[in-house]
Design a protein around this motif. Structure first.
Motif, PDB file in Angstrom:
ATOM      1  N   ASP A 192       0.827  -1.179  -0.211  1.00  0.00           N
ATOM      2  CA  ASP A 192       0.144  -0.063   0.137  1.00  0.00           C
ATOM      3  C   ASP A 192       0.891   1.388  -0.163  1.00  0.00           C
ATOM      4  OD1 ASP A 192      -2.660   0.664  -0.442  1.00  0.00           O
ATOM      5  OD2 ASP A 192      -3.053   0.299   1.593  1.00  0.00           O
ATOM      6  N   LYS A 200       1.623   2.826  -3.628  1.00  0.00           N
ATOM      7  CA  LYS A 200       0.564   3.223  -4.479  1.00  0.00           C
ATOM      8  C   LYS A 200       0.887   4.316  -5.540  1.00  0.00           C
ATOM      9  CE  LYS A 200      -3.464   2.781  -3.111  1.00  0.00           C
ATOM     10  NZ  LYS A 200      -4.174   1.752  -4.110  1.00  0.00           N
ATOM     11  N   ILE A 232      -8.070   7.098  -6.150  1.00  0.00           N
ATOM     12  CA  ILE A 232      -7.840   7.148  -4.912  1.00  0.00           C
ATOM     13  C   ILE A 232      -6.764   8.412  -4.467  1.00  0.00           C
ATOM     14  CG2 ILE A 232      -6.638   5.920  -2.953  1.00  0.00           C
ATOM     15  CD1 ILE A 232      -7.577   3.199  -4.173  1.00  0.00           C
ATOM     16  N   LEU A 233      -5.710   8.590  -5.374  1.00  0.00           N
ATOM     17  CA  LEU A 233      -4.633   9.380  -5.102  1.00  0.00           C
ATOM     18  C   LEU A 233      -4.979  10.883  -5.389  1.00  0.00           C
ATOM     19  CD1 LEU A 233      -1.622   7.569  -6.352  1.00  0.00           C
ATOM     20  CD2 LEU A 233      -2.370   7.737  -4.193  1.00  0.00           C
ATOM     21  N   LYS A 237      -7.140  12.685  -4.644  1.00  0.00           N
ATOM     22  CA  LYS A 237      -7.656  13.440  -3.241  1.00  0.00           C
ATOM     23  C   LYS A 237      -6.495  14.219  -2.849  1.00  0.00           C
ATOM     24  CE  LYS A 237     -10.519  11.543  -0.410  1.00  0.00           C
ATOM     25  NZ  LYS A 237     -11.247  10.544   0.585  1.00  0.00           N
ATOM     26  N   TYR A 238      -5.391  13.642  -2.820  1.00  0.00           N
ATOM     27  CA  TYR A 238      -4.108  14.105  -1.973  1.00  0.00           C
ATOM     28  C   TYR A 238      -3.180  14.922  -2.910  1.00  0.00           C
ATOM     29  CZ  TYR A 238      -5.750  10.299   0.808  1.00  0.00           C
ATOM     30  OH  TYR A 238      -6.517   9.374   1.598  1.00  0.00           O
ATOM     31  N   TRP A 248      -4.013   6.611   2.739  1.00  0.00           N
ATOM     32  CA  TRP A 248      -5.158   5.924   1.880  1.00  0.00           C
ATOM     33  C   TRP A 248      -5.467   4.488   2.583  1.00  0.00           C
ATOM     34  CZ3 TRP A 248      -1.196   8.343  -0.486  1.00  0.00           C
ATOM     35  CH2 TRP A 248      -0.210   7.801  -0.860  1.00  0.00           C
ATOM     36  N   ILE A 253      -7.698   5.461   7.520  1.00  0.00           N
ATOM     37  CA  ILE A 253      -8.906   5.924   7.185  1.00  0.00           C
ATOM     38  C   ILE A 253      -9.975   5.535   8.368  1.00  0.00           C
ATOM     39  CG2 ILE A 253     -11.216   5.666   5.921  1.00  0.00           C
ATOM     40  CD1 ILE A 253      -9.209   4.955   3.484  1.00  0.00           C
TER      41      ILE A 253
END
Length: 361
Positions: free
Chosen positions: A32, A35, A76-77, A79-80, A248, A253
């Protein structure tokens, strides 16, 4: 060349699939961390495929798979990154003064004390937290105590020592050992000159890896125990440190939801810190979370001072009358709360094999 293409596809599939398996063994948790790298390599392999398409069987199936991987990780990424819309907030007459802190895993065996002291003197934060700081680091940092008269020290030789120094008054502080008697967390209750109170947590749980902990049980249990403590506090809260985790991941989370804190990386940047020497293989594992009345103005890494982690620099203010961040808080449902409690108990039962004194290998 097709062999390289097939190998890359196989590795990308493995690194994507392993974190989906519900096991806390390091084999399933470590992938993880990569990613960001997996996303870039998916795109590279997709482009590379067009140069060798005539020698690849089922070419469009593989290309479709790579595109799906890129989109999956990208969703997913994103967002960052600054591409994700998050409202910016400005200070006003109700806000506290700007407060700055530095969080740094100094690497216990790094003896370049002067480089870190110079970094503190140049940036002049109101607070700073060190992790992996042993008795040698404590002695070296004594020169800063004139400027930082308030401190909380947990001196250990096992790479889990922590030191917190502050110009802001520490009204009360304590050391928690949530899951193990050699893994500390610091809780410091602060009060600024302009009358604002907040609580600063420093954390550094052990990582799941082939050279340290076989599973993530202690790490996850320690973090979720911190979240359980945070939810009991009614003051503004900041949790900072080397989480040995990425934002993530499932446990991060879950921590964010159970603590009802905000991840400032969302809508901002990855802020990758480890490994300091290898830019292409750098992961964002030094994290930060904060309550809704804490507003982040700047979050970034600073230059390397000899450690394997880059230090994190943050500028923030407190505003009790601004409730615009409430919508960013996610809360855990009953099932997630139960899962968090089970992970805390598993972390307490786990018997990590750490030496009291660790030497560099």
């Amino acid at each position: 060349m097709p062999i390289i293409y097939y190998i890359l596809i196989s590795l990308l599939f493995i690194f994507t699939a392993l974190p989906k398996i519900p096991s806390q063994h390091w084999i399933f948790r470590v992938p993880d961390f990569g990613k960001i790298q997996v996303t870039y390599i998916s795109l590279f392999t997709f482009i590379f495929g067009f140069f060798i398409k005539d020698s690849v069987d089922y070419f469009w199936y593989f290309q479709g798979f790579l595109l799906a991987l890129f989109v999956y990780h990208g969703i997913i990424l994103i967002k960052y990154t600054p591409l994700y819309p998050v409202k910016k907030h400005k200070r006003n007459s109700h806000s506290s003064k700007k407060i700055h802190f530095i969080s740094a895993n100094v690497y216990q065996f790094n003896k370049e004390f002067d480089r870190f002291i110079d970094l503190i003197n140049r940036n002049k934060p109101e607070m700073f937290l060190t992790m992996e700081s042993d008795s040698h680091w404590e002695k070296a940092l004594q020169v800063l105590e004139k400027d930082y008269p308030y401190h909380h020290k947990v001196t250990l030789e096992n790479t889990y020592g922590m030191h917190f120094y502050s110009k802001i008054k520490i009204e009360d502080s304590k050391t928690h050992y949530f899951v193990a008697d050699d893994i500390p967390s610091i809780e410091a209750h602060m009060k600024t000159d302009d009358g604002f109170e907040f609580v600063f947590f420093g954390v550094h749980p052990p990582p799941p890896s082939p050279t340290e902990e076989e599973t993530s049980k202690e790490r996850d249990g320690d973090l979720l125990s911190t979240g359980k403590r945070v939810i009991e506090i009614e003051k503004p809260v900041i949790v900072v440190g080397d989480f040995n985790n990425v934002a993530w991941s499932k446990s991060s989370i879950l921590f964010r939801k159970t603590s009802e804190l905000i991840d400032p990386r969302i809508g901002r940047a990855f802020v990758s810190t480890f490994h300091a020497k290898y830019r292409l293989f750098r992961f964002p594992i030094d994290l930060m979370f904060h309550s809704e009345d804490v507003f982040i103005e700047e979050l970034k890494t600073l230059e390397n001072f000899g450690s394997d982690h880059l230090p994190v620099y943050c500028e923030f203010f407190i505003d009790h009358k601004n409730d615009e961040q409430e919508e960013r808080i996610e809360t855990a449902d009953s099932e997630e709360k139960q899962e968090a409690e089970e992970m805390i108990q598993e972390g307490k039962k786990e018997d990590g094999e750490r030496d009291a004194v660790v030497t560099e290998s």
